[in-house]
Motif scaffolding. Sequence first.
Motif, PDB file in Angstrom:
ATOM      1  N   UNK A  34       0.727  -1.194  -0.073  1.00 60.96           N
ATOM      2  CA  UNK A  34      -0.052   0.054   0.047  1.00 60.96           C
ATOM      3  C   UNK A  34       0.918   1.258  -0.034  1.00 60.96           C
ATOM      4  N   UNK A  35       0.337   2.280  -0.648  1.00 60.62           N
ATOM      5  CA  UNK A  35       1.334   3.655  -0.473  1.00 60.62           C
ATOM      6  C   UNK A  35       0.990   4.253   0.741  1.00 60.62           C
ATOM      7  N   UNK A  36       2.086   4.406   1.566  1.00 58.89           N
ATOM      8  CA  UNK A  36       2.058   4.959   2.791  1.00 58.89           C
ATOM      9  C   UNK A  36       1.358   6.165   2.988  1.00 58.89           C
ATOM     10  N   UNK A  37       1.320   7.110   2.100  1.00 60.98           N
ATOM     11  CA  UNK A  37       1.048   8.366   2.373  1.00 60.98           C
ATOM     12  C   UNK A  37      -0.468   8.649   2.066  1.00 60.98           C
ATOM     13  N   UNK A  38      -0.979   7.740   1.427  1.00 56.04           N
ATOM     14  CA  UNK A  38      -2.409   7.527   1.115  1.00 56.04           C
ATOM     15  C   UNK A  38      -3.408   6.893   2.170  1.00 56.04           C
ATOM     16  N   UNK A  39      -4.743   7.464   2.090  1.00 54.25           N
ATOM     17  CA  UNK A  39      -5.407   6.660   3.286  1.00 54.25           C
ATOM     18  C   UNK A  39      -5.830   5.542   2.534  1.00 54.25           C
ATOM     19  N   UNK A  40      -6.617   4.449   3.398  1.00 53.70           N
ATOM     20  CA  UNK A  40      -7.314   3.274   2.990  1.00 53.70           C
ATOM     21  C   UNK A  40      -8.121   3.385   1.609  1.00 53.70           C
ATOM     22  N   UNK A  41      -8.974   4.464   1.785  1.00 50.15           N
ATOM     23  CA  UNK A  41      -9.925   4.631   0.624  1.00 50.15           C
ATOM     24  C   UNK A  41      -9.135   5.153  -0.717  1.00 50.15           C
ATOM     25  N   UNK A  42      -8.241   5.855  -0.374  1.00 52.19           N
ATOM     26  CA  UNK A  42      -7.330   6.537  -1.834  1.00 52.19           C
ATOM     27  C   UNK A  42      -6.570   5.282  -2.218  1.00 52.19           C
ATOM     28  N   UNK A  43      -5.769   4.399  -1.411  1.00 56.01           N
ATOM     29  CA  UNK A  43      -5.310   3.233  -1.818  1.00 56.01           C
ATOM     30  C   UNK A  43      -6.427   2.284  -2.743  1.00 56.01           C
ATOM     31  N   UNK A  44      -7.442   2.129  -2.179  1.00 53.57           N
ATOM     32  CA  UNK A  44      -8.470   1.311  -2.908  1.00 53.57           C
ATOM     33  C   UNK A  44      -8.845   1.810  -4.370  1.00 53.57           C
ATOM     34  N   UNK A  45      -8.886   3.228  -4.414  1.00 57.54           N
ATOM     35  CA  UNK A  45      -9.569   4.005  -5.733  1.00 57.54           C
ATOM     36  C   UNK A  45      -8.347   4.299  -6.607  1.00 57.54           C
ATOM     37  N   UNK A  46      -7.024   4.121  -5.990  1.00 59.62           N
ATOM     38  CA  UNK A  46      -5.916   4.902  -6.909  1.00 59.62           C
ATOM     39  C   UNK A  46      -5.596   4.217  -8.182  1.00 59.62           C
ATOM     40  N   UNK A  47      -5.715   2.961  -8.208  1.00 60.41           N
ATOM     41  CA  UNK A  47      -5.190   2.286  -9.682  1.00 60.41           C
ATOM     42  C   UNK A  47      -6.787   2.694 -10.844  1.00 60.41           C
ATOM     43  N   UNK A  48      -7.595   2.849 -10.157  1.00 64.36           N
ATOM     44  CA  UNK A  48      -8.892   3.451 -11.064  1.00 64.36           C
ATOM     45  C   UNK A  48      -8.338   4.702 -11.473  1.00 64.36           C
ATOM     46  N   UNK A  49      -8.225   5.642 -10.635  1.00 63.13           N
ATOM     47  CA  UNK A  49      -7.859   7.104 -10.715  1.00 63.13           C
ATOM     48  C   UNK A  49      -6.896   6.958 -11.774  1.00 63.13           C
ATOM     49  N   UNK A  50      -5.807   6.103 -11.582  1.00 67.32           N
ATOM     50  CA  UNK A  50      -4.430   6.181 -12.483  1.00 67.32           C
ATOM     51  C   UNK A  50      -5.129   5.621 -14.040  1.00 67.32           C
TER      52      UNK A  50
END
Length: 258
Positions: free
Chosen positions: A104-120
């Motif tokens: 997981x990316x340490x600077x992001x929240x759980x929710x941001x980690x979950x949705x990051x790949x979709x955002x990218x």
Amino acid sequence: MSTASPVKTTAVAAQGVWKAYGQGEAQVVALRDVSVEFASGAFTAIMGPSGSGKSTLMHCLAGLDTTDRGTVGIGDTTITGLGDKALTKLRRDKIGFIFQQFNLLPTLTAEENITLPLAIAGAKADPDWIKRIIHTLDLTDRLSHKPTELSGGQQQRVACARALASRPEVVFADEPTGNLDTRSGAEVLNFLRTSVDDFGQTIVMVTHDPNAAAYADRVVFLADGQIVEDMADPTADKVIDKMKHFEELVAAAQGENA
Ligand SMILES: Nc1ncnc2c1ncn2[C@@H]1O[C@H](COP(=O)(O)OP(=O)(O)OP(=O)(O)O)[C@@H](O)[C@H]1O
């Protein structure tokens, strides 16, 4: 309600795959003519002794490594021979990954980690789907936490949600419970099982643990770079029993290669 299709199609297929590392005397043949298919909506475990080629097979199946010979297909796409750009897109769109170390990316929240790949990927999250996964994983109260504020089990459940967020064709899990205590491991495995039974997800999981393999529908055993056994409806006892015979299986596989 099960969304799995009653007619099984093939999510991932390897045909005649060979993979060697190094050259000449130092060459190690990691995969020898491996052909295997993974049905859609099924949970398959890959087992075998250390060095038998499990990670190499998973990396070749997921387009993280190239094959020397043979082909790999994900859904209706043959990935062998695709360029880097096309492979990156395919991995992003069709594959979910769960790693032993959570990643997981340490600077992001759980929710941001979950949705990051979709955002990218520039893809729009399906809010109902994301909500359903988060609820099933019991993460609703943890969404604003950073990874360091979560237990190992919670971090891996976030990684599970991230892997399923895009509804990928297949999720590859590499020792997903290797860093977890028994209870947290069981929670993750129960979720993987639920994702197959209720969401029709396809899962391919590398594991050393017979108890983890027992959650799968099928166990493929590798020895010395070859598939030596294909077990349906595994139980921990059946798997342990098979592992006891591994020395014989390895000897048989090596005899064929001699
Ligand atoms: N990048 C590499 N360079 C050289 N040899 C490699 C490389 N990757 C794997 N190998 C070799 O290929 C063989 C298969 O390795 P692989 O990691 O796939 O096995 P494994 O079954 O996943 O092992 P483990 O259970 O220990 O993780 C081993 O002999 C290993 O040393």
